[in-house]
Design a protein around this motif. Sequence first.
Motif, short mmCIF file in Angstrom:
data_model
loop_
_atom_site.label_atom_id
_atom_site.label_comp_id
_atom_site.label_asym_id
_atom_site.label_seq_id
_atom_site.Cartn_x
_atom_site.Cartn_y
_atom_site.Cartn_z
N ARG A 14 9.90 -9.69 -6.10
CA ARG A 14 8.83 -8.68 -6.16
C ARG A 14 8.30 -8.28 -4.77
O ARG A 14 7.11 -8.11 -4.57
CB ARG A 14 7.67 -9.15 -7.05
N PRO A 56 7.24 -5.80 -1.90
CA PRO A 56 6.90 -4.38 -1.80
C PRO A 56 8.04 -3.60 -1.14
O PRO A 56 8.69 -4.07 -0.20
CB PRO A 56 5.64 -4.37 -0.93
N GLU A 90 10.05 -4.31 -6.48
CA GLU A 90 8.84 -3.53 -6.77
C GLU A 90 9.12 -2.51 -7.87
O GLU A 90 8.31 -2.33 -8.78
CB GLU A 90 8.34 -2.80 -5.53
N SER A 148 3.89 1.68 -1.24
CA SER A 148 3.96 0.76 -2.36
C SER A 148 2.97 1.25 -3.41
O SER A 148 2.30 2.27 -3.20
CB SER A 148 3.66 -0.67 -1.91
N ASN A 167 -0.17 0.32 -6.24
CA ASN A 167 -1.06 -0.39 -7.14
C ASN A 167 -0.85 0.19 -8.54
O ASN A 167 -0.57 1.39 -8.68
CB ASN A 167 -2.53 -0.19 -6.75
N HIS A 188 -2.62 -9.74 -8.00
CA HIS A 188 -1.57 -9.10 -7.20
C HIS A 188 -0.21 -9.35 -7.84
O HIS A 188 0.09 -10.45 -8.31
CB HIS A 188 -1.60 -9.58 -5.75
N TRP A 189 0.63 -8.30 -7.84
CA TRP A 189 1.95 -8.43 -8.44
C TRP A 189 3.01 -8.82 -7.42
O TRP A 189 4.11 -9.25 -7.78
CB TRP A 189 2.37 -7.14 -9.14
N ASP A 190 2.74 -8.67 -6.12
CA ASP A 190 3.77 -8.85 -5.11
C ASP A 190 4.01 -10.31 -4.77
O ASP A 190 3.14 -11.17 -4.96
CB ASP A 190 3.39 -8.10 -3.83
N THR A 219 -0.78 -4.42 -4.94
CA THR A 219 0.34 -4.77 -4.09
C THR A 219 -0.14 -5.36 -2.76
O THR A 219 -1.32 -5.35 -2.44
CB THR A 219 1.22 -3.52 -3.82
N GLY A 244 -3.30 -4.13 -0.62
CA GLY A 244 -3.41 -3.25 -1.77
C GLY A 244 -4.83 -3.17 -2.29
O GLY A 244 -5.33 -2.08 -2.62
#
Length: 578
Positions: A71, A73, A78, A317, A319, A339-341, A397, A405
């Motif tokens: 994952r 960015p 991503e 990237s 959000n 956060h997803w990253d 992100t 992010g």
Amino acid sequence: MSRIPPLSAMATAMAAAFVLSACNKPAEAPVESTSAEPAAAQPDHTFDPAITAGDFAAHVQMLSSDAFAGRAPGSIGEEKTVAYLVDQFKRLGLQPGNGDSYLQTVPMVETTADPSTVLTVTVDGKPRELAYGTQMMVGTRSGKPQVQIDGSELVFVGYGVNAPELGWNDYAGIDVKGKTVVMFVNDPGFHTQDAGLFEGNRMTYYGRWTYKYEEAARQGAAAALIIHDTEGASYGWDVVENSWSGPQFDLPAADDPEPRLPAQGWITGDTARTLLGDLGHDLDDLYKAANTPGFKPIALDATLSLDLESTTTEKSSQNVLARLPGSERPDEAVIYMGHWDHLGDHGHEGEAAAGDDSIYNGAIDNATGIAGILEIAEAFVAQEPAPERSVLFLAVTLEESGLLGSKYYVAHPSVPLDKTVAVINLDAMPVIGPTRDMTVVGLGNSELEDVLKQVADGQGRVLHAEATPESGFYFRSDHFNFAKAGVPALYAKGGEELVDGGVDAGQAAHLDYRDNRYHKPADEFDPAWNMDGVVEDLQALYGVGEVLAGGEQWPNWYEGNAFRAARDGMMAPEPAAE
């Protein structure tokens, strides 16, 4: 699951009110396309409206799979992550959270330092070359493909802190413009365990490496090096090496108000001890001096030279935002965020060298937090009656790159900050089983803790602060950007006293994660996890939002908190027109 008591009558209401097929209706607003097919990211799993271990595990397993490549960015990881999140938000019937879009574009600059970079320190006319990775890590946030520093004088500045309100200035009496500053990590008082300095063992923002670089830039330094130690940083050198190698991401300078250095980095404690010893300074004596009120910076009889080449690319990237509109006051919102990253794939073109695992899957950090947001979102969709205030679900992100992010969102919010009731942050949720307690990172900050306490009381659990306040976790996750802007923020999760095993077992489990999986390829999904506890944690955090979104209260920071003035200022009524 039988040990998890229901939070309220929520589950019964869910079962009666919610039809799962309704969640599969597409959202009316179009979703931006990506090169990753959302359908490919769908797990073969039927989701339940309640918060369950099976649903949570399905999300974590998908997001942390090798197919998502860690994952990072700007990568295929991503694209797949964003597609998955949009697909899940659509499945739930949630509206786009950024106008008519589920996405908020975050501009970024990708910088990758040449790993053959050598940093040279000259002592008594003799150059010492420090190797990238094993002795030092260095990079630039300037966005420039080449940074050259030639013969910059070294100055030891203690902890690199300028705190006038505490009467402490490690830069007093010296001009460091064009020079290289060398400093310790953490706060004055930490390494000598002096409870009378700063906040004792609890790290303040002055102890964070991000602050230290910002202050060095304000002072006009050419470069800054932090001396690493595991206790002061709260992680080993391998975490520094893993986190600083490969692509590094920043907001463009125009979107970031904080000052920047031409070059910044770390050196190992052993390297620092040897260099300082050759300069006639004992590292232990410098620790004592730096922890003494009235410390004055020490000019070192050495210079630094660096020819740092980097590849830089302007990218963007995303959000990812989704919104459940409130039934009565839709302009006011409670935000759930995470956060997803993560750190991506450090292998060459996705292939591990010599059979090593090169993918930093980030299962705990932070597929668990994103899975938790999705589970809580599903609970809110099923809730009867529907929340009176809106609930915004925000997956940001670039957290691993300095909370970028969330910094960008706070500067460009889709819900005005004075209409944002609270932020609830989910990051690195523990999967070690049920606990008798909940950890509130930064306990004692806001009235959100009063709401959480009522919910936790109903679960038979108690609240306490983090076990290692010296680690500065309050400043290391995305809620901090909201806090700095004044929005009350809660960062809480499962505690340390395991129902089965007690405090010793809980602490051992947390240390095992920190030492063996945190920011390492070993942070992978494990079907043997005990997820009963995280389900209870998610129920508690959902309960906080259930109260806030269903009522009219505006929690604030406690009296005396540093963030309260910003909140009071934004909430003050407009002066009456004359």
